[in-house]
Design an enzyme around this catalytic site. Structure first.
Site, PDB file in Angstrom:
ATOM      1  N   CYS A  81       0.797  -1.262  -0.047  1.00  0.00           N
ATOM      2  CA  CYS A  81      -0.046   0.010   0.101  1.00  0.00           C
ATOM      3  C   CYS A  81       0.836   1.312   0.218  1.00  0.00           C
ATOM      4  O   CYS A  81       1.588   1.479  -1.035  1.00  0.00           O
ATOM      5  CB  CYS A  81      -0.971   0.088   1.208  1.00  0.00           C
ATOM      6  SG  CYS A  81      -2.199   1.184   0.826  1.00  0.00           S
ATOM      7  N   HIS A 186      -4.008  -5.134  -0.123  1.00  0.00           N
ATOM      8  CA  HIS A 186      -3.297  -5.609   1.342  1.00  0.00           C
ATOM      9  C   HIS A 186      -3.577  -7.067   1.272  1.00  0.00           C
ATOM     10  O   HIS A 186      -4.701  -7.602   1.798  1.00  0.00           O
ATOM     11  CB  HIS A 186      -4.457  -4.836   2.351  1.00  0.00           C
ATOM     12  CG  HIS A 186      -4.129  -3.408   2.397  1.00  0.00           C
ATOM     13  ND1 HIS A 186      -3.064  -2.981   3.332  1.00  0.00           N
ATOM     14  CD2 HIS A 186      -4.660  -2.433   1.964  1.00  0.00           C
ATOM     15  CE1 HIS A 186      -3.066  -1.330   3.513  1.00  0.00           C
ATOM     16  NE2 HIS A 186      -3.976  -1.342   2.660  1.00  0.00           N
ATOM     17  N   GLU A 188      -2.508  -9.019   3.734  1.00  0.00           N
ATOM     18  CA  GLU A 188      -2.977  -9.350   5.128  1.00  0.00           C
ATOM     19  C   GLU A 188      -4.252  -9.041   5.431  1.00  0.00           C
ATOM     20  O   GLU A 188      -4.628  -9.419   6.351  1.00  0.00           O
ATOM     21  CB  GLU A 188      -1.735  -8.225   6.042  1.00  0.00           C
ATOM     22  CG  GLU A 188      -2.220  -7.069   6.141  1.00  0.00           C
ATOM     23  CD  GLU A 188      -1.759  -5.931   4.916  1.00  0.00           C
ATOM     24  OE1 GLU A 188      -1.137  -6.669   4.017  1.00  0.00           O
ATOM     25  OE2 GLU A 188      -1.931  -5.042   5.074  1.00  0.00           O
TER      26      GLU A 188
END
Lengths: 210, 257
Positions: A81, A186, A188
């Site tokens: 990001c 993202h 994650e």
């Protein structure tokens, strides 16, 4: 060992937990000395929030030079990001000068009003570099990842683009050069497919058994 | 194509997920215990939920400490966006939740009492972190009023203009909850959802009233919402998240399957 940079503003924990979930051992680093001491084989730069704070933190800690040297040496690197946007020369977000490791701009989405900004949610991507190690076990087209951003990177060199996404027009969703990678989305926050990205990075960085 | 999101909402009271029937009933003890928040979150994660929202409905100091623990444990097992709301009044409250693993914080009464909190939060953590939740009640043929304090206190503000102002101050997302529809399972308030969605440039999450699969489709299509939030229909096993998504896909609504 994978070192994860703490710029003080990012949601570091999601990234470290995701790396741990795929079996990587990690160390959070805040200074160039800590990077050196970690003897890390991979470096991750997460980021969420404001790009100005992210870049300012890297400069203040002198980790900007560490990142620059690391990438110049083609050591395994993953930016996420803002950790992707920070690598470019300039951003329209607050007219920020980035690290300038890759030529290019970070620009704001200019879209018709029915397309909401931030671009927030799950969108599918298309990998445009064949057989990238970061996309192992992932479909070339159609995997969904979680995005939340109002700005996106426009690399000067189109060959840098690893993956594209479409939101009222195609934009760069990830970059790759050698063993250096960065994603606008993202991983994650992208459930199993996102963990696969971290698993792939861990393999790139550490070998077959992260 | 950007997918419309399906978001289960977990109301957490003393570390347990509960569901009151309508606004205000929690205080009267009319809560149905639904289960452990972490176990429920993992279940919804496995069903393909796109995000999850956790509301601390006690909003006490003790409740907040419990919530931090819940979020930390959920974040260990669910790699998806998490939003926390309820009792968040200061930048410090926000930071605690974000550090625990939340990606967004949702503010409601605190934003009404101090709109500058939206700006401060957006400046410090980024707009994408700051969700403004609006409890709106229809008070006339063409007027929806914003209520604070869990739907108890009228504010005199008109819902769409408050949404616009919140976005102007830096809110990155609006949750529009219809007080009339909440808990009824009779469908979302399509009108106020559509008006809000057309008025702001950020995503709007529709909340309150989900009872059938068709309700979900209607609020995404006619209500122009970017996401749907629901609690009871998921908690009591009427539908799974995957069933909702399959139905939406059949209606040609883009979803992540």
């Amino acid at each position: 060992m994978i070192a994860v940079i703490d710029t003080g503003i990012c949601n570091l924990r999601s990234v470290t937990k995701a790396l741990e979930a795929v079996g990587a051992s990690i160390r959070v680093v805040r200074t160039p000395a800590e990077v050196a001491a970690a003897n890390a084989r991979g470096l991750v730069l997460p980021g969420v929030g404001a790009l100005r704070d992210c870049v300012a933190s890297l400069r203040a800690s002198k980790l900007d030079a560490t990142v620059r040297d690391w990438i110049a040496a083609d050591k395994p690197f993953l930016g996420v990001c803002l950790g992707m946007q920070a690598l470019f020369e300039h951003s329209e977000e607050g007219n920020i000068t980035g690290l300038g490791i890759f030529p290019g701009e970070v620009v704001r989405f200019r879209r018709p009003p029915e397309l909401k900004i931030p671009h927030m949610g799950w969108n599918t991507i298309r990998f445009v570099q064949p057989h990238s190690a970061l996309s192992a076990q992932l479909a070339t087209e159609g995997e969904a990842f979680y995005f939340v951003h109002s700005f996106y990177c426009v690399p000067t060199n189109p060959a840098l683009v690893l993956a594209e996404c479409d939101y009222g027009g195609v934009f760069c969703a990830a970059i790759a050069r050698g063993r250096v990678f960065a994603t606008q989305f993202h991983p994650e926050k992208s459930q199993a497919k996102g963990l696969q990205v971290y698993r792939n990075f861990a393999v790139i960085a550490v070998g077959n058994s992260p | 194509m950007l997918a419309k999101r399906v978001i289960p909402c977990l109301d957490v009271h003393d570390g347990q997920v509960t569901r009151g029937v309508q606004f205000g009933r929690a205080e009267k003890g009319e809560l149905r215990n639904v289960g452990d928040p972490v176990e429920l979150a993992v279940r919804y994660n496995d069903q393909g939920a796109d995000e999850m929202v956790f509301f601390d409905i006690t909003a006490s100091a003790h409740g907040r400490a419990t919530m931090v623990d819940v979020i930390e444990r959920v974040a260990l097992r669910c790699f998806m966006p998490l939003t926390v709301g309820g009792g968040i009044r200061t930048l410090e409250d926000m930071q605690v939740m974000l550090k625990a693993g939340a990606d967004k914080v949702s503010i409601n009464s605190a934003a009404l009492a101090n709109p500058d909190l939206i700006r401060q939060g957006a400046e410090k953590f980024g707009s994408q972190c700051i969700v403004v939740s609006i409890d709106a009640k229809r008070v006339g043929p063409d007027r929806w009023e914003v209520f604070s304090h869990g739907g108890r206190k009228p504010t005199g503000l008109e819902a769409v203009s408050w949404a616009r102002r919140a976005v102007g101050l830096g809110a990155g997302e609006i949750v529009l909850n219809s007080i009339d529809a909440d808990g009824t399972k009779a469908g979302f308030d399509l009108e106020i959802t559509r008006r809000t969605s057309e008025a702001v440039g950020v995503p709007v999450v529709a909340s309150g009233g989900a009872g059938t699969l068709e309700h979900m489709a209607s609020v995404l299509l006619e209500g122009k919402a970017d996401a749907v939030l629901a609690a009871s229909i998921f908690h009591f096993g009427e539908f799974t998240v995957s069933e909702v998504k399959r139905f939406l896909a059949q209606r040609n609504i883009p979803v992540r399957i």
